[in-house]
Design a protein around this motif. Sequence first.
Motif, PDB file in Angstrom:
ATOM      1  N   PRO A 173     -48.750  24.064   8.387  1.00 18.72           N
ATOM      2  CA  PRO A 173     -48.628  23.408   7.123  1.00 18.72           C
ATOM      3  C   PRO A 173     -48.226  21.875   7.019  1.00 18.72           C
ATOM      4  CG  PRO A 173     -46.557  24.954   7.791  1.00 18.72           C
ATOM      5  CD  PRO A 173     -47.742  25.104   8.887  1.00 18.72           C
ATOM      6  N   VAL A 174     -47.460  21.466   8.026  1.00 14.54           N
ATOM      7  CA  VAL A 174     -47.136  19.857   7.967  1.00 14.54           C
ATOM      8  C   VAL A 174     -48.417  19.046   8.182  1.00 14.54           C
ATOM      9  CG1 VAL A 174     -45.901  17.976   8.980  1.00 14.54           C
ATOM     10  CG2 VAL A 174     -44.793  20.169   8.613  1.00 14.54           C
ATOM     11  N   LEU A 175     -49.257  19.562   9.134  1.00 14.33           N
ATOM     12  CA  LEU A 175     -50.500  18.717   9.524  1.00 14.33           C
ATOM     13  C   LEU A 175     -51.439  19.049   8.308  1.00 14.33           C
ATOM     14  CD1 LEU A 175     -52.451  17.445  11.143  1.00 14.33           C
ATOM     15  CD2 LEU A 175     -52.768  19.644  12.589  1.00 14.33           C
ATOM     16  N   ALA A 176     -51.471  20.304   7.827  1.00 12.60           N
ATOM     17  CA  ALA A 176     -52.371  20.472   6.723  1.00 12.60           C
ATOM     18  C   ALA A 176     -52.050  19.641   5.299  1.00 12.60           C
ATOM     19  CB  ALA A 176     -52.350  21.908   6.281  1.00 12.60           C
ATOM     20  N   GLY A 177     -50.758  19.597   5.228  1.00 13.78           N
ATOM     21  CA  GLY A 177     -50.409  18.663   4.166  1.00 13.78           C
ATOM     22  C   GLY A 177     -50.660  17.248   4.230  1.00 13.78           C
ATOM     23  N   LEU A 178     -50.568  16.705   5.521  1.00  9.91           N
ATOM     24  CA  LEU A 178     -50.827  15.400   5.755  1.00  9.91           C
ATOM     25  C   LEU A 178     -52.185  14.957   5.847  1.00  9.91           C
ATOM     26  CD1 LEU A 178     -48.196  14.547   8.570  1.00  9.91           C
ATOM     27  CD2 LEU A 178     -48.191  13.928   6.194  1.00  9.91           C
ATOM     28  N   LEU A 179     -53.284  15.889   6.238  1.00 12.33           N
ATOM     29  CA  LEU A 179     -54.595  15.811   6.117  1.00 12.33           C
ATOM     30  C   LEU A 179     -54.963  15.804   4.639  1.00 12.33           C
ATOM     31  CD1 LEU A 179     -55.375  18.424   8.986  1.00 12.33           C
ATOM     32  CD2 LEU A 179     -55.922  15.676   9.105  1.00 12.33           C
ATOM     33  N   THR A 180     -54.420  16.574   3.885  1.00  9.50           N
ATOM     34  CA  THR A 180     -54.721  16.675   2.329  1.00  9.50           C
ATOM     35  C   THR A 180     -54.305  15.370   1.888  1.00  9.50           C
ATOM     36  OG1 THR A 180     -54.446  18.802   2.366  1.00  9.50           O
ATOM     37  CG2 THR A 180     -54.350  17.667   0.348  1.00  9.50           C
ATOM     38  N   LYS A 181     -53.180  14.909   2.128  1.00 10.89           N
ATOM     39  CA  LYS A 181     -52.898  13.611   1.425  1.00 10.89           C
ATOM     40  C   LYS A 181     -53.562  12.524   2.118  1.00 10.89           C
ATOM     41  CE  LYS A 181     -48.671  10.718   1.255  1.00 10.89           C
ATOM     42  NZ  LYS A 181     -47.286  10.469   1.923  1.00 10.89           N
ATOM     43  N   ALA A 182     -54.048  12.389   3.145  1.00 10.11           N
ATOM     44  CA  ALA A 182     -54.973  11.468   3.698  1.00 10.11           C
ATOM     45  C   ALA A 182     -56.466  11.457   3.300  1.00 10.11           C
ATOM     46  CB  ALA A 182     -55.088  11.736   5.269  1.00 10.11           C
ATOM     47  N   GLY A 183     -56.656  12.738   2.442  1.00 13.45           N
ATOM     48  CA  GLY A 183     -58.140  12.815   1.844  1.00 13.45           C
ATOM     49  C   GLY A 183     -58.998  13.559   2.999  1.00 13.45           C
ATOM     50  N   LEU A 184     -58.826  13.848   4.058  1.00 13.80           N
ATOM     51  CA  LEU A 184     -59.622  14.569   5.104  1.00 13.80           C
ATOM     52  C   LEU A 184     -59.914  15.871   5.148  1.00 13.80           C
ATOM     53  CD1 LEU A 184     -57.939  12.430   8.127  1.00 13.80           C
ATOM     54  CD2 LEU A 184     -60.020  12.183   7.082  1.00 13.80           C
ATOM     55  N   THR A 185     -59.577  16.614   3.956  1.00 17.93           N
ATOM     56  CA  THR A 185     -59.659  18.184   3.814  1.00 17.93           C
ATOM     57  C   THR A 185     -61.149  18.082   3.665  1.00 17.93           C
ATOM     58  OG1 THR A 185     -57.551  18.123   2.717  1.00 17.93           O
ATOM     59  CG2 THR A 185     -59.045  20.148   2.416  1.00 17.93           C
ATOM     60  N   PRO A 186     -61.808  17.782   2.678  1.00 17.96           N
ATOM     61  CA  PRO A 186     -63.292  17.952   2.768  1.00 17.96           C
ATOM     62  C   PRO A 186     -63.986  18.118   4.316  1.00 17.96           C
ATOM     63  CG  PRO A 186     -62.885  16.536   1.139  1.00 17.96           C
ATOM     64  CD  PRO A 186     -61.598  16.494   2.195  1.00 17.96           C
ATOM     65  N   MET A 187     -63.667  17.175   5.176  1.00 21.22           N
ATOM     66  CA  MET A 187     -64.677  17.256   6.269  1.00 21.22           C
ATOM     67  C   MET A 187     -63.905  18.506   7.011  1.00 21.22           C
ATOM     68  SD  MET A 187     -63.987  14.504   9.528  1.00 21.22           S
ATOM     69  CE  MET A 187     -64.190  13.208   8.303  1.00 21.22           C
ATOM     70  N   HIS A 191     -57.263  21.718  19.291  1.00 19.74           N
ATOM     71  CA  HIS A 191     -56.708  21.472  20.682  1.00 19.74           C
ATOM     72  C   HIS A 191     -55.176  21.094  20.433  1.00 19.74           C
ATOM     73  CE1 HIS A 191     -60.359  21.718  23.076  1.00 19.74           C
ATOM     74  NE2 HIS A 191     -60.880  20.786  22.542  1.00 19.74           N
ATOM     75  N   GLY A 192     -54.146  21.568  20.739  1.00 18.13           N
ATOM     76  CA  GLY A 192     -52.866  21.372  20.252  1.00 18.13           C
ATOM     77  C   GLY A 192     -52.427  20.280  21.314  1.00 18.13           C
ATOM     78  N   LEU A 193     -52.122  19.139  20.901  1.00 22.53           N
ATOM     79  CA  LEU A 193     -51.924  18.048  21.701  1.00 22.53           C
ATOM     80  C   LEU A 193     -50.343  18.148  22.059  1.00 22.53           C
ATOM     81  CD1 LEU A 193     -53.840  15.062  20.244  1.00 22.53           C
ATOM     82  CD2 LEU A 193     -54.318  16.401  22.167  1.00 22.53           C
ATOM     83  N   GLY A 194     -49.454  17.280  22.964  1.00 24.34           N
ATOM     84  CA  GLY A 194     -48.356  17.138  23.205  1.00 24.34           C
ATOM     85  C   GLY A 194     -47.738  16.052  22.267  1.00 24.34           C
ATOM     86  N   GLY A 195     -48.653  15.281  21.343  1.00 31.67           N
ATOM     87  CA  GLY A 195     -47.989  14.197  20.577  1.00 31.67           C
ATOM     88  C   GLY A 195     -49.025  13.438  19.798  1.00 31.67           C
ATOM     89  N   LEU A 196     -48.766  12.616  19.158  1.00 33.21           N
ATOM     90  CA  LEU A 196     -49.653  11.650  18.377  1.00 33.21           C
ATOM     91  C   LEU A 196     -50.592  10.721  19.257  1.00 33.21           C
ATOM     92  CD1 LEU A 196     -47.632  10.627  15.157  1.00 33.21           C
ATOM     93  CD2 LEU A 196     -49.657  11.922  15.108  1.00 33.21           C
ATOM     94  N   ILE A 197     -51.797  10.508  18.856  1.00 37.75           N
ATOM     95  CA  ILE A 197     -52.571   9.793  19.490  1.00 37.75           C
ATOM     96  C   ILE A 197     -52.269   8.380  18.827  1.00 37.75           C
ATOM     97  CG2 ILE A 197     -54.975   8.756  20.061  1.00 37.75           C
ATOM     98  CD1 ILE A 197     -55.900  11.965  19.993  1.00 37.75           C
ATOM     99  N   ARG A 198     -51.967   7.381  19.763  1.00 34.37           N
ATOM    100  CA  ARG A 198     -51.704   5.944  19.310  1.00 34.37           C
ATOM    101  C   ARG A 198     -53.042   5.265  19.452  1.00 34.37           C
ATOM    102  NH1 ARG A 198     -47.439   6.556  15.900  1.00 34.37           N
ATOM    103  NH2 ARG A 198     -46.007   7.805  16.789  1.00 34.37           N
ATOM    104  N   SER A 199     -53.566   4.345  18.544  1.00 29.60           N
ATOM    105  CA  SER A 199     -54.659   3.616  18.864  1.00 29.60           C
ATOM    106  C   SER A 199     -54.253   2.187  18.539  1.00 29.60           C
ATOM    107  CB  SER A 199     -55.781   4.005  17.773  1.00 29.60           C
ATOM    108  OG  SER A 199     -55.354   4.483  16.600  1.00 29.60           O
ATOM    109  N   PRO A 249     -48.446  18.053  17.343  1.00 30.41           N
ATOM    110  CA  PRO A 249     -47.330  18.956  17.137  1.00 30.41           C
ATOM    111  C   PRO A 249     -46.825  18.729  15.821  1.00 30.41           C
ATOM    112  CG  PRO A 249     -46.596  17.627  18.854  1.00 30.41           C
ATOM    113  CD  PRO A 249     -47.952  17.214  18.565  1.00 30.41           C
ATOM    114  N   GLU A 250     -46.274  19.735  14.981  1.00 26.81           N
ATOM    115  CA  GLU A 250     -45.567  19.630  13.775  1.00 26.81           C
ATOM    116  C   GLU A 250     -44.270  18.577  13.938  1.00 26.81           C
ATOM    117  OE1 GLU A 250     -46.646  21.951  10.737  1.00 26.81           O
ATOM    118  OE2 GLU A 250     -48.294  20.987  12.228  1.00 26.81           O
ATOM    119  N   SER A 251     -43.709  18.579  14.877  1.00 22.08           N
ATOM    120  CA  SER A 251     -42.536  17.678  15.158  1.00 22.08           C
ATOM    121  C   SER A 251     -42.905  16.228  15.368  1.00 22.08           C
ATOM    122  CB  SER A 251     -41.711  18.149  16.371  1.00 22.08           C
ATOM    123  OG  SER A 251     -42.587  18.045  17.623  1.00 22.08           O
TER     124      SER A 251
END
Length: 154
Positions: free
Chosen positions: A42-56, A146-154, A69-71
């Motif tokens: 749910p945290v990831l889904a909420g952030l993706l929605t806020k970012a406007g990425l849901t349609p993709m 794929h579940g990652l161990g952290g955020l990808i930093r770019s 990960p959610e954390s």
Amino acid sequence: MTLTQNNLYIRFLLIALFAVWGRVGQAQENRPMMEYLVQERPVLAGLLTKAGLTPMLSGDAPITLFAPPESALQSINGESPERLRAILSSHIVRGIHLEQDLKEGKTLKSACSSTGLTVYRKKGQALINGVPIQRPNLQVRNGVVHGLGGLIRS
């Protein structure tokens, strides 16, 4: 049991065993990616929605999502939609890329940004820009997560 019944029973057992064996290591969901995320992440889904990425992530086009990960997502929860889009779009790649297909040095182009993701291999484990894949190959109707161990930093 007669000999014919025994043969049928053995054939059925072998078919069932091969069906189960073929799915080992690859969880499968019949839900679309976004529905899976809403219910399970749910945290990831909420952030993706806020970012406007849901349609993709809701369409029919095949997508690979490298899901932090959610954390780890808590640290970006207060970001603006534009910033979230920049961060999270670097976790999305067009097409289906199973973990076993991610070869050392392979570069994947993020779906919504010019950011490239580089695959590394360390002791048999795939890493995306240095972040390990911890839960690979959750196949959903329109792609793979794929579940990652952290955020990808770019």
